[in-house]
Design an enzyme around this catalytic site. Structure first.
Site, PDB file in Angstrom:
ATOM      1  N   HIS A  88       0.842  -1.209   0.000  1.00 55.43           N
ATOM      2  CA  HIS A  88       0.000   0.000   0.000  1.00 55.43           C
ATOM      3  C   HIS A  88       0.881   1.264   0.000  1.00 55.43           C
ATOM      4  O   HIS A  88       0.630   2.215  -0.733  1.00 55.43           O
ATOM      5  CB  HIS A  88      -0.874   0.060   1.259  1.00 55.43           C
ATOM      6  CG  HIS A  88      -1.883  -1.044   1.364  1.00 55.43           C
ATOM      7  ND1 HIS A  88      -2.081  -1.771   2.516  1.00 55.43           N
ATOM      8  CD2 HIS A  88      -2.772  -1.536   0.463  1.00 55.43           C
ATOM      9  CE1 HIS A  88      -3.038  -2.652   2.323  1.00 55.43           C
ATOM     10  NE2 HIS A  88      -3.475  -2.551   1.088  1.00 55.43           N
ATOM     11  N   ARG A 105      -1.982  -6.344  -8.356  1.00 51.72           N
ATOM     12  CA  ARG A 105      -0.871  -7.292  -8.174  1.00 51.72           C
ATOM     13  C   ARG A 105      -0.806  -8.335  -9.279  1.00 51.72           C
ATOM     14  O   ARG A 105       0.264  -8.799  -9.631  1.00 51.72           O
ATOM     15  CB  ARG A 105      -1.013  -8.019  -6.821  1.00 51.72           C
ATOM     16  CG  ARG A 105      -0.601  -7.186  -5.646  1.00 51.72           C
ATOM     17  CD  ARG A 105      -1.183  -7.745  -4.382  1.00 51.72           C
ATOM     18  NE  ARG A 105      -2.636  -7.638  -4.424  1.00 51.72           N
ATOM     19  CZ  ARG A 105      -3.416  -7.655  -3.360  1.00 51.72           C
ATOM     20  NH1 ARG A 105      -2.890  -7.810  -2.165  1.00 51.72           N
ATOM     21  NH2 ARG A 105      -4.721  -7.542  -3.482  1.00 51.72           N
ATOM     22  N   SER A 130      -2.912  -8.126   2.741  1.00 55.29           N
ATOM     23  CA  SER A 130      -3.264  -7.989   4.157  1.00 55.29           C
ATOM     24  C   SER A 130      -3.796  -9.294   4.733  1.00 55.29           C
ATOM     25  O   SER A 130      -3.469  -9.663   5.868  1.00 55.29           O
ATOM     26  CB  SER A 130      -4.309  -6.881   4.338  1.00 55.29           C
ATOM     27  OG  SER A 130      -3.782  -5.653   3.908  1.00 55.29           O
ATOM     28  N   LYS A 190     -18.080  -6.355   6.610  1.00 54.92           N
ATOM     29  CA  LYS A 190     -16.740  -6.960   6.683  1.00 54.92           C
ATOM     30  C   LYS A 190     -16.270  -7.025   8.128  1.00 54.92           C
ATOM     31  O   LYS A 190     -16.585  -6.134   8.933  1.00 54.92           O
ATOM     32  CB  LYS A 190     -15.734  -6.111   5.885  1.00 54.92           C
ATOM     33  CG  LYS A 190     -15.652  -6.486   4.420  1.00 54.92           C
ATOM     34  CD  LYS A 190     -14.371  -5.930   3.833  1.00 54.92           C
ATOM     35  CE  LYS A 190     -14.299  -6.089   2.325  1.00 54.92           C
ATOM     36  NZ  LYS A 190     -13.130  -5.438   1.743  1.00 54.92           N
TER      37      LYS A 190
END
Ligand code: ADP
Length: 159
Positions: free
Chosen positions: A17, A90, A128, A41
């Site tokens: 990040h 990514r 993460s 979440k």
């Protein structure tokens, strides 16, 4: 003035990040890093904890500020007048997910363009969720997150 918004869960913030933030801070006048709060979440860190960590980690970038948002990101962009939404990529899985998301955001706010920023090679395995899993079982995450995050995760899992 060109303001770009970089939204995410940042649960926790990683070197991946921070790399996106650093590179984009050279391209735009201002960057709003936005900590998303999604009631569906489950987060390891509260919004306040994520805000605090990111604020500390970005303090050397004078054009970067950190905010919390519990509305749609398209509405946040409208509110602050941002025309650019940044997302890090990514791999192709990220791309297909982010591509769909960009179309949804575009339909919600025609003023905003999503820009995809490819990760740097050395960060492409950093995510993460894997970091939390690794840390939970005592794995070494010091190459993936800054020391303050490493410490904060260890404290969480000690409890
Ligand atoms: P979200 O839940 O919104 O996907 P994340 O905190 O996982 O939130 O990620 C926020 C943004 O940062 C996303 O655009 C994600 O693709 C990007 N990102 C996450 N990890 C990396 C990394 N290692 N390199 C580049 N971008 C990344």
């Amino acid at each position: 003035m060109m303001l770009a918004v970089f939204p995410g869960s940042f649960d926790p913030p990683t070197f991946g990040h921070l790399n996106i933030i650093e590179r984009c801070s050279r391209l735009f006048d201002d960057i709003d890093v936005v900590v998303a709060v999604n009631p569906d979440k489950k987060y390891l860190f509260s919004a306040e904890e994520r805000l605090k960590m990111l604020t500390e980690l970005t303090e050397d970038f004078s054009n970067v500020s950190v905010h919390v948002c519990n509305t749609l990101i398209s509405d946040y962009c409208r509110k602050v007048g941002a025309k650019v939404l940044l997302r890090g990529i990514r791999n192709t899985n990220d791309f297909s997910y982010e591509f769909d998301l960009s179309l949804i955001n575009r339909s919600l706010n025609q003023q905003v363009e999503t820009l995809f920023v490819p990760t740097e090679q050395r960060y492409f395995l950093i995510r993460s969720s894997s970091i939390k899993e690794l840390a939970r079982y005592g794995g070494d995450i010091s190459g993936m997150v800054p020391p303050i995050v490493d410490k904060a995760i260890k404290e969480k899992y000690k409890k």
